[in-house]
Design a protein around this motif. Structure first.
Motif, PDB file in Angstrom:
ATOM      1  N   LEU A   1       0.836  -1.215   0.000  1.00 62.04           N
ATOM      2  CA  LEU A   1       0.000   0.000   0.000  1.00 62.04           C
ATOM      3  C   LEU A   1       0.865   1.256   0.000  1.00 62.04           C
ATOM      4  O   LEU A   1       0.552   2.226  -0.703  1.00 62.04           O
ATOM      5  CB  LEU A   1      -0.930   0.007   1.213  1.00 62.04           C
ATOM      6  N   ASP A   2       1.924   1.255   0.790  1.00 63.82           N
ATOM      7  CA  ASP A   2       2.830   2.414   0.819  1.00 63.82           C
ATOM      8  C   ASP A   2       3.440   2.663  -0.561  1.00 63.82           C
ATOM      9  O   ASP A   2       3.543   3.807  -1.009  1.00 63.82           O
ATOM     10  CB  ASP A   2       3.943   2.207   1.852  1.00 63.82           C
ATOM     11  N   GLN A   3       3.847   1.587  -1.239  1.00 62.10           N
ATOM     12  CA  GLN A   3       4.423   1.725  -2.569  1.00 62.10           C
ATOM     13  C   GLN A   3       3.388   2.268  -3.555  1.00 62.10           C
ATOM     14  O   GLN A   3       3.706   3.113  -4.402  1.00 62.10           O
ATOM     15  CB  GLN A   3       4.979   0.390  -3.061  1.00 62.10           C
ATOM     16  N   LEU A   4       2.151   1.772  -3.437  1.00 59.52           N
ATOM     17  CA  LEU A   4       1.081   2.296  -4.304  1.00 59.52           C
ATOM     18  C   LEU A   4       0.840   3.774  -4.019  1.00 59.52           C
ATOM     19  O   LEU A   4       0.636   4.568  -4.948  1.00 59.52           O
ATOM     20  CB  LEU A   4      -0.211   1.510  -4.092  1.00 59.52           C
ATOM     21  N   ALA A   5       0.855   4.142  -2.746  1.00 60.24           N
ATOM     22  CA  ALA A   5       0.640   5.544  -2.361  1.00 60.24           C
ATOM     23  C   ALA A   5       1.743   6.434  -2.931  1.00 60.24           C
ATOM     24  O   ALA A   5       1.505   7.599  -3.256  1.00 60.24           O
ATOM     25  CB  ALA A   5       0.583   5.669  -0.845  1.00 60.24           C
ATOM     26  N   ASP A   6       2.950   5.875  -3.079  1.00 60.50           N
ATOM     27  CA  ASP A   6       4.074   6.632  -3.653  1.00 60.50           C
ATOM     28  C   ASP A   6       4.040   6.624  -5.182  1.00 60.50           C
ATOM     29  O   ASP A   6       4.937   7.164  -5.828  1.00 60.50           O
ATOM     30  CB  ASP A   6       5.406   6.050  -3.168  1.00 60.50           C
ATOM     31  N   GLY A   7       3.024   5.983  -5.758  1.00 61.80           N
ATOM     32  CA  GLY A   7       2.864   5.984  -7.214  1.00 61.80           C
ATOM     33  C   GLY A   7       3.486   4.788  -7.904  1.00 61.80           C
ATOM     34  O   GLY A   7       3.489   4.717  -9.132  1.00 61.80           O
ATOM     35  N   ASN A   8       4.024   3.860  -7.176  1.00 60.90           N
ATOM     36  CA  ASN A   8       4.639   2.680  -7.775  1.00 60.90           C
ATOM     37  C   ASN A   8       3.559   1.635  -8.053  1.00 60.90           C
ATOM     38  O   ASN A   8       3.134   0.904  -7.158  1.00 60.90           O
ATOM     39  CB  ASN A   8       5.703   2.094  -6.840  1.00 60.90           C
ATOM     40  N   LEU A   9       3.110   1.584  -9.304  1.00 66.41           N
ATOM     41  CA  LEU A   9       2.062   0.629  -9.666  1.00 66.41           C
ATOM     42  C   LEU A   9       2.607  -0.772  -9.897  1.00 66.41           C
ATOM     43  O   LEU A   9       1.854  -1.694 -10.163  1.00 66.41           O
ATOM     44  CB  LEU A   9       1.315   1.113 -10.917  1.00 66.41           C
ATOM     45  N   ARG A  10       3.909  -0.919  -9.785  1.00 63.48           N
ATOM     46  CA  ARG A  10       4.526  -2.237  -9.906  1.00 63.48           C
ATOM     47  C   ARG A  10       4.894  -2.788  -8.526  1.00 63.48           C
ATOM     48  O   ARG A  10       5.755  -3.648  -8.410  1.00 63.48           O
ATOM     49  CB  ARG A  10       5.755  -2.168 -10.792  1.00 63.48           C
ATOM     50  N   ALA A  11       4.230  -2.274  -7.501  1.00 66.12           N
ATOM     51  CA  ALA A  11       4.512  -2.696  -6.124  1.00 66.12           C
ATOM     52  C   ALA A  11       4.379  -4.214  -6.008  1.00 66.12           C
ATOM     53  O   ALA A  11       3.449  -4.809  -6.555  1.00 66.12           O
ATOM     54  CB  ALA A  11       3.542  -2.027  -5.154  1.00 66.12           C
TER      55      ALA A  11
ATOM     56  N   ASN B   1      -6.754  -5.162  -6.506  1.00 65.14           N
ATOM     57  CA  ASN B   1      -7.860  -4.476  -7.166  1.00 65.14           C
ATOM     58  C   ASN B   1      -7.560  -2.979  -7.273  1.00 65.14           C
ATOM     59  O   ASN B   1      -7.768  -2.364  -8.330  1.00 65.14           O
ATOM     60  CB  ASN B   1      -9.134  -4.726  -6.369  1.00 65.14           C
ATOM     61  N   LEU B   2      -7.092  -2.398  -6.175  1.00 69.67           N
ATOM     62  CA  LEU B   2      -6.744  -0.980  -6.141  1.00 69.67           C
ATOM     63  C   LEU B   2      -5.660  -0.676  -7.171  1.00 69.67           C
ATOM     64  O   LEU B   2      -5.750   0.311  -7.918  1.00 69.67           O
ATOM     65  CB  LEU B   2      -6.278  -0.584  -4.744  1.00 69.67           C
ATOM     66  N   ARG B   3      -4.639  -1.535  -7.234  1.00 65.92           N
ATOM     67  CA  ARG B   3      -3.554  -1.330  -8.188  1.00 65.92           C
ATOM     68  C   ARG B   3      -4.098  -1.368  -9.624  1.00 65.92           C
ATOM     69  O   ARG B   3      -3.749  -0.536 -10.455  1.00 65.92           O
ATOM     70  CB  ARG B   3      -2.470  -2.392  -7.996  1.00 65.92           C
TER      71      ARG B   3
END
Length: 181
Positions: free
Chosen positions: A110-120, A142-144
């Motif tokens: 989630l932190d990586q997604l929040a930072d814009g990393n869609l490849r988390a 799902n969020l990604r």
């Protein structure tokens, strides 16, 4: 133990055991200056205990012996209970540790997604679980996917806007050129 033969039992005991055919048990009976646990059983002439009792059998054990045996059993059960409790506690600690690790992995994603990393990185093995952790991981995936779709649509619209802007700019240049002639 010692045998006690031809002794006289209390009339209440005789009534219960010989006349009614029941077993009679009593604690703290004073015998020979000591407290006993006593048991009187009907004695039958046949093995299948049919017919009327022909007498009775007496058994007694000093209460201190009975109490010692009871305390010994209680102590053994208490030790067993502590061991079982410790085993269950260790199993629960292990389960909680695994659960905590999975939650921390989900939080990192989630932190990586929040930072814009869609490849988390999302651990797919967490999906095999049958608890809330797998639901959280599915929600993150799902969020990604939704974020990728939204960003993809924005990029597509941005390309369209850029193309339109270039066309307008080109048209403006042509207009300016035509006016200047």
């Amino acid at each position: 133990g010692e045998k006690v033969l031809l002794t006289k039992a209390d009339e209440k005991i005789v009534e219960k055991v010989i006349k009614e055919g029941e077993i009679y048990v009593k604690q703290n009976v004073k015998l020979y200056g000591e407290k006993y646990l006593t048991l009187y059983m009907p004695l039958y002439a046949s093995i299948d205990e049919t017919g009327d009792p022909i007498g009775m059998v007496f058994m007694g054990m000093p209460m201190n012996t009975v109490n010692s045996a009871a305390y010994s059993i209680i102590i053994k059960l208490a030790i067993l209970l502590v061991i079982v409790y410790a085993i269950v506690l260790l199993i629960e600690i292990s389960d909680i540790s695994k659960l905590s690790k999975e939650l921390n992995e989900a939080i990192k994603s989630l932190d990586q997604l929040a930072d814009g990393n869609l490849r988390a990185h999302i651990r797919k093995d967490a999906l095999k679980r049958k608890d809330e952790i797998s639901r959280i991981v599915r929600a993150i995936m799902n969020l990604r996917g939704q974020m990728s779709d939204v960003i993809g649509a924005i990029v597509e619209q941005s390309d369209s806007v850029q193309t339109t802007a270039q066309q307008i700019s080109s048209g403006t240049e042509q207009t300016a050129s035509a006016i200047g002639q």
